[in-house]
Design a protein around this motif. Structure first.
Motif, PDB file in Angstrom:
ATOM      1  N   ASP A 293      20.892  -1.834  -2.792  1.00  0.00           N
ATOM      2  CA  ASP A 293      19.846  -1.355  -1.897  1.00  0.00           C
ATOM      3  C   ASP A 293      20.416  -0.161  -1.142  1.00  0.00           C
ATOM      4  OD1 ASP A 293      17.602  -1.034  -0.302  1.00  0.00           O
ATOM      5  OD2 ASP A 293      18.275  -2.510   1.164  1.00  0.00           O
ATOM      6  N   ALA A 294      20.394   1.004  -1.781  1.00  0.00           N
ATOM      7  CA  ALA A 294      21.013   2.205  -1.234  1.00  0.00           C
ATOM      8  C   ALA A 294      20.315   2.711   0.026  1.00  0.00           C
ATOM      9  CB  ALA A 294      21.053   3.306  -2.288  1.00  0.00           C
ATOM     10  N   ASN A 295      19.007   2.435   0.179  1.00  0.00           N
ATOM     11  CA  ASN A 295      18.285   2.930   1.355  1.00  0.00           C
ATOM     12  C   ASN A 295      18.094   1.849   2.423  1.00  0.00           C
ATOM     13  OD1 ASN A 295      16.283   1.382   0.188  1.00  0.00           O
ATOM     14  ND2 ASN A 295      14.931   3.095  -0.294  1.00  0.00           N
ATOM     15  N   ASN A 296      18.754   0.714   2.262  1.00  0.00           N
ATOM     16  CA  ASN A 296      18.823  -0.336   3.283  1.00  0.00           C
ATOM     17  C   ASN A 296      17.454  -0.834   3.759  1.00  0.00           C
ATOM     18  OD1 ASN A 296      20.504  -2.069   4.723  1.00  0.00           O
ATOM     19  ND2 ASN A 296      20.397  -0.815   6.562  1.00  0.00           N
TER      20      ASN A 296
ATOM     21  N   LYS B  39       2.173  -6.297   5.187  1.00  0.00           N
ATOM     22  CA  LYS B  39       2.301  -5.782   3.820  1.00  0.00           C
ATOM     23  C   LYS B  39       3.466  -4.797   3.758  1.00  0.00           C
ATOM     24  CE  LYS B  39       1.047  -5.252  -0.444  1.00  0.00           C
ATOM     25  NZ  LYS B  39       1.607  -6.144  -1.399  1.00  0.00           N
ATOM     26  N   ALA B  40       4.530  -5.220   3.081  1.00  0.00           N
ATOM     27  CA  ALA B  40       5.739  -4.407   3.002  1.00  0.00           C
ATOM     28  C   ALA B  40       5.532  -3.191   2.107  1.00  0.00           C
ATOM     29  CB  ALA B  40       6.889  -5.245   2.489  1.00  0.00           C
ATOM     30  N   THR B  41       6.181  -2.115   2.450  1.00  0.00           N
ATOM     31  CA  THR B  41       6.146  -0.898   1.640  1.00  0.00           C
ATOM     32  C   THR B  41       7.567  -0.511   1.240  1.00  0.00           C
ATOM     33  OG1 THR B  41       6.226   0.458   3.632  1.00  0.00           O
ATOM     34  CG2 THR B  41       4.044  -0.050   2.733  1.00  0.00           C
ATOM     35  N   VAL B  42       8.388  -1.503   0.999  1.00  0.00           N
ATOM     36  CA  VAL B  42       9.789  -1.265   0.667  1.00  0.00           C
ATOM     37  C   VAL B  42       9.987  -1.323  -0.847  1.00  0.00           C
ATOM     38  CG1 VAL B  42      10.551  -2.181   2.882  1.00  0.00           C
ATOM     39  CG2 VAL B  42      10.361  -3.713   0.919  1.00  0.00           C
ATOM     40  N   ASP B  43      11.152  -0.858  -1.293  1.00  0.00           N
ATOM     41  CA  ASP B  43      11.447  -0.892  -2.722  1.00  0.00           C
ATOM     42  C   ASP B  43      12.611  -1.811  -3.067  1.00  0.00           C
ATOM     43  OD1 ASP B  43      13.507   0.635  -1.679  1.00  0.00           O
ATOM     44  OD2 ASP B  43      13.003   2.439  -2.801  1.00  0.00           O
ATOM     45  N   GLY B  44      13.022  -2.653  -2.137  1.00  0.00           N
ATOM     46  CA  GLY B  44      14.029  -3.667  -2.400  1.00  0.00           C
ATOM     47  C   GLY B  44      15.337  -3.108  -2.920  1.00  0.00           C
ATOM     48  N   PHE B  45      15.889  -3.779  -3.909  1.00  0.00           N
ATOM     49  CA  PHE B  45      17.099  -3.293  -4.569  1.00  0.00           C
ATOM     50  C   PHE B  45      16.652  -2.274  -5.609  1.00  0.00           C
ATOM     51  CE2 PHE B  45      18.367  -7.465  -2.993  1.00  0.00           C
ATOM     52  CZ  PHE B  45      19.584  -7.156  -2.387  1.00  0.00           C
ATOM     53  N   GLU B  46      16.647  -1.017  -5.224  1.00  0.00           N
ATOM     54  CA  GLU B  46      16.021   0.020  -6.041  1.00  0.00           C
ATOM     55  C   GLU B  46      16.970   0.677  -7.045  1.00  0.00           C
ATOM     56  OE1 GLU B  46      18.269   2.139  -3.122  1.00  0.00           O
ATOM     57  OE2 GLU B  46      16.857   0.511  -2.783  1.00  0.00           O
TER      58      GLU B  46
ATOM     59  N   ALA C 198      13.035  -5.190  -7.181  1.00  0.00           N
ATOM     60  CA  ALA C 198      12.234  -4.215  -6.426  1.00  0.00           C
ATOM     61  C   ALA C 198      11.448  -4.847  -5.279  1.00  0.00           C
ATOM     62  CB  ALA C 198      11.287  -3.470  -7.355  1.00  0.00           C
ATOM     63  N   ILE C 199      11.112  -6.122  -5.389  1.00  0.00           N
ATOM     64  CA  ILE C 199      10.374  -6.773  -4.309  1.00  0.00           C
ATOM     65  C   ILE C 199      11.188  -7.906  -3.685  1.00  0.00           C
ATOM     66  CG2 ILE C 199       8.092  -6.174  -5.203  1.00  0.00           C
ATOM     67  CD1 ILE C 199       7.916  -9.070  -6.297  1.00  0.00           C
ATOM     68  N   PHE C 200      12.479  -7.840  -3.892  1.00  0.00           N
ATOM     69  CA  PHE C 200      13.332  -8.930  -3.446  1.00  0.00           C
ATOM     70  C   PHE C 200      13.374  -9.052  -1.920  1.00  0.00           C
ATOM     71  CE2 PHE C 200      17.164 -11.420  -3.020  1.00  0.00           C
ATOM     72  CZ  PHE C 200      17.029 -12.296  -4.075  1.00  0.00           C
ATOM     73  N   ASP C 201      13.260 -10.271  -1.461  1.00  0.00           N
ATOM     74  CA  ASP C 201      13.440 -10.626  -0.062  1.00  0.00           C
ATOM     75  C   ASP C 201      12.378 -10.018   0.861  1.00  0.00           C
ATOM     76  OD1 ASP C 201      14.841 -12.290   1.567  1.00  0.00           O
ATOM     77  OD2 ASP C 201      16.408 -10.877   2.055  1.00  0.00           O
ATOM     78  N   SER C 202      11.210  -9.727   0.316  1.00  0.00           N
ATOM     79  CA  SER C 202      10.104  -9.253   1.170  1.00  0.00           C
ATOM     80  C   SER C 202       9.313 -10.445   1.663  1.00  0.00           C
ATOM     81  CB  SER C 202       9.174  -8.328   0.384  1.00  0.00           C
ATOM     82  OG  SER C 202       9.829  -7.138   0.050  1.00  0.00           O
ATOM     83  N   ASN C 203       9.030 -10.480   2.935  1.00  0.00           N
ATOM     84  CA  ASN C 203       8.241 -11.549   3.543  1.00  0.00           C
ATOM     85  C   ASN C 203       6.888 -10.987   3.926  1.00  0.00           C
ATOM     86  OD1 ASN C 203      10.298 -13.591   3.581  1.00  0.00           O
ATOM     87  ND2 ASN C 203      11.302 -12.388   5.154  1.00  0.00           N
ATOM     88  N   TYR C 204       5.835 -11.472   3.260  1.00  0.00           N
ATOM     89  CA  TYR C 204       4.483 -10.975   3.556  1.00  0.00           C
ATOM     90  C   TYR C 204       3.768 -11.943   4.461  1.00  0.00           C
ATOM     91  CZ  TYR C 204       5.445  -8.064  -0.478  1.00  0.00           C
ATOM     92  OH  TYR C 204       6.010  -7.186  -1.359  1.00  0.00           O
TER      93      TYR C 204
END
Length: 171
Positions: free
Chosen positions: A87-90, A103-110, A165-171
């Motif tokens: 996850d380079a962008n933390n 609703k998360a807009t993250v990319d997880g472990f990208e 890509a969606i790892f560890d996202s809590n919606y």
């Protein structure tokens, strides 16, 4: 923190090859080792899942590295089925790793940095089934390839699909 792995809705099929019984971690100067003990094998007597460990180097509850092993089959150390993501962008876990952020807009472990021996360091990570216990999945991660951490948090995972890509996202 463990959940029993059953099928959705009817909860009438149990998946012993996804049921984590225990975990262990140890290290030496070169490697971080992780052992994932599962309850049992699948109906074909194999480990048909995906097994993973997540390293949190800055210990903020949000993973920095994800090591995934798909369907390990050998008691010899192998890179077959092993992928390492960063996850380079933390942004793993969005704003809060422990609470719903909407609703998360993250990319997880990208960033895929290692794929079955291909990557900057061909020795990044290895996996095997323990030669002494078919219910143990053993990982070896090269410390230097993972930024040579001296302290870290570690979490183990088992599943049918582990989506970086969606790892560890809590919606």
């Amino acid at each position: 923190r463990f959940e029993r792995p059953f099928n959705a809705k009817t909860m009438d099929t149990y998946f012993p090859y996804l049921d984590i019984v225990d975990t262990f971690v140890f290290q030496d100067e070169t490697w971080i080792y992780g052992t994932l003990i599962i309850k049992g094998l699948d109906s074909s007597n194999s480990l048909a899942g995906k097994y993973a460990l997540e390293l949190d180097l800055d210990r903020d509850g949000k993973g920095d590295w994800l090591i995934v092993a798909s369907n390990p089959v050998s008691t010899e150390w192998s890179v077959k089925g092993v992928q390492v993501y960063q996850d380079a962008n933390n942004d793993v876990g969005d704003l809060s790793a422990m609470y719903t952020d909407g609703k998360a807009t993250v990319d997880g472990f990208e960033t895929l940095v290692f794929d079955q021996g291909t990557g900057e360091d061909p020795d990044t990570a290895w996996v095997r089934i323990s030669p002494t216990d078919a219910n143990m999945v053993e990982f070896a991660m090269n410390r230097v390839a993972l930024a040579n951490p001296t302290q870290y948090l570690i979490h183990f995972w088992a599943g049918r699909n582990i989506a970086p890509a969606i790892f560890d996202s809590n919606y």
